[in-house]
Design an enzyme around this catalytic site. Structure first.
Site, PDB file in Angstrom:
ATOM      1  N   ASP A   1      49.685  10.912  66.873  1.00 29.80           N
ATOM      2  CA  ASP A   1      48.463  10.305  66.362  1.00 29.80           C
ATOM      3  C   ASP A   1      47.478  11.376  65.892  1.00 29.80           C
ATOM      4  OD1 ASP A   1      46.788   8.280  65.684  1.00 29.80           O
ATOM      5  OD2 ASP A   1      46.361   7.623  67.731  1.00 29.80           O
ATOM      6  N   TRP A  61      42.819  14.680  61.288  1.00 24.70           N
ATOM      7  CA  TRP A  61      43.078  16.106  61.021  1.00 24.70           C
ATOM      8  C   TRP A  61      42.732  16.405  59.556  1.00 24.70           C
ATOM      9  CZ3 TRP A  61      46.197  18.722  57.587  1.00 24.70           C
ATOM     10  CH2 TRP A  61      46.449  20.070  57.852  1.00 24.70           C
ATOM     11  N   ARG A  87      44.399  11.717  53.490  1.00 27.72           N
ATOM     12  CA  ARG A  87      45.258  11.265  54.595  1.00 27.72           C
ATOM     13  C   ARG A  87      46.711  11.681  54.348  1.00 27.72           C
ATOM     14  NH1 ARG A  87      43.560   7.826  58.198  1.00 27.72           N
ATOM     15  NH2 ARG A  87      45.617   6.923  58.487  1.00 27.72           N
ATOM     16  N   ASN A 111      52.542  -0.618  61.355  1.00 27.08           N
ATOM     17  CA  ASN A 111      52.122   0.322  60.307  1.00 27.08           C
ATOM     18  C   ASN A 111      52.311  -0.246  58.893  1.00 27.08           C
ATOM     19  OD1 ASN A 111      53.113   3.356  62.088  1.00 27.08           O
ATOM     20  ND2 ASN A 111      51.120   2.341  61.992  1.00 27.08           N
ATOM     21  N   ARG A 166      49.176  -1.078  56.887  1.00 20.02           N
ATOM     22  CA  ARG A 166      48.320  -0.064  56.244  1.00 20.02           C
ATOM     23  C   ARG A 166      48.296  -0.279  54.732  1.00 20.02           C
ATOM     24  NH1 ARG A 166      48.098   5.514  59.501  1.00 20.02           N
ATOM     25  NH2 ARG A 166      47.930   4.557  61.533  1.00 20.02           N
ATOM     26  N   GLU A 191      56.336   9.919  82.773  1.00 20.76           N
ATOM     27  CA  GLU A 191      55.044  10.561  82.970  1.00 20.76           C
ATOM     28  C   GLU A 191      54.313  10.517  81.621  1.00 20.76           C
ATOM     29  OE1 GLU A 191      53.754  11.801  85.796  1.00 20.76           O
ATOM     30  OE2 GLU A 191      55.552  11.201  86.901  1.00 20.76           O
TER      31      GLU A 191
END
Ligand code: FPP
Length: 228
Positions: free
Chosen positions: A11, A16, A24, A59, A62, A192
């Site tokens: 993600d 970023w 994007r 997705n 989008r 985990e």
């Protein structure tokens, strides 16, 4: 102790890119390059199973332009990386409903599966058109079709896209979100979880090693108690 199977919820590509004044698409491209780096590091560390959440069923909601870009990126990724992945003994697996994708995408996916089918050095799963609930329901429907009367955990797992693979020991989600987002729901019962603020394209080898060190410090009990 290293995990045998690591899952990645990749993600933060968009953030970023935004932080750098880029599009994007640039973020997704940088994110894709990072997949390559993570595979290499994992192979060096002898981590044998990797699962990347590359494109969920959700997705598809989008903007069309972004979906198209991601599809082209996927084609580009395999055209560029398949020979090297194959040389390194990587076996590609697709988790998800490939029928949701266009013929050119399916073509490269099938080629990747076929080319790497005898490899066993490292298993690289790409979750594409994937949703954990849909995967579980698909297994249930396969059982209903067979009119099965009883099923145990092993039988059920054999009907998931990850059939024959170990459950993920560690799931890493980047970008500061603390959600599972429908990823490997059945398989992650005892995984985990590791969450980091780092955005996926910045999740480099050093960050990965920090996550692995954190994992190795945890005591896994699988519902039992610690050995004295
Ligand atoms: C999340 O970033 C990332 C994805 C939608 C999927 C991850 C995709 C890649 C790493 C590219 C590789 C995938 C293929 C199909 C080649 P985001 O866009 O949600 O980031 P944001 O939350 O910052 O906007």
């Amino acid at each position: 102790m290293f995990p045998e199977h690591v899952g990645f919820i990749m993600d933060g590509n968009g953030r970023w890119a935004k932080g750098r004044g880029l599009s994007r698409s640039d973020g997704h491209r940088a994110g894709t390059e990072n997949i390559r780096n993570i595979i290499q590091t994992s192979k060096d560390l002898k981590i044998r199973y990797l699962s990347f959440y590359a494109f969920s069923t959700e997705n598809f909601k989008r903007p069309l332009q972004e979906v198209r870009f991601l599809m082209n990126l996927l084609i580009e990724f395999f055209n560029k990386e398949l020979p090297e992945l194959n040389k390194e003994g990587a076996r590609i697996h697709i988790l998800g409903d490939v029928s949701l994708f266009s013929a050119p995408v399916r073509f490269v996916l099938e080629k990747a599966l076929e080319t790497t089918k005898n490899n066993n050095e490292i298993h690289v799963c790409l979750a594409l058109g994937y949703g954990g609930r849909a995967e579980i329901l698909r297994a249930v429907n396969l059982l209903l079709e067979k009119e099965t009367k009883h099923v145990d955990e092993k039988d059920f797992k054999d009907l998931l896209y990850t059939a024959g693979m170990p459950d993920p020991d560690l799931i890493i989600r980047t970008s500061g979100e603390h959600r599972i987002s429908n990823f490997l729901l059945f398989q992650m019962a005892y995984s985990e979880l590791y969450f980091t603020q780092v955005l996926w394209p910045d999740f480099d080898k050093d960050q990965y090693l920090i996550a692995l060190e954190d994992f190795s410090s945890r005591k896994r009990r699988f519902g039992g108690v610690d050995d004295e």
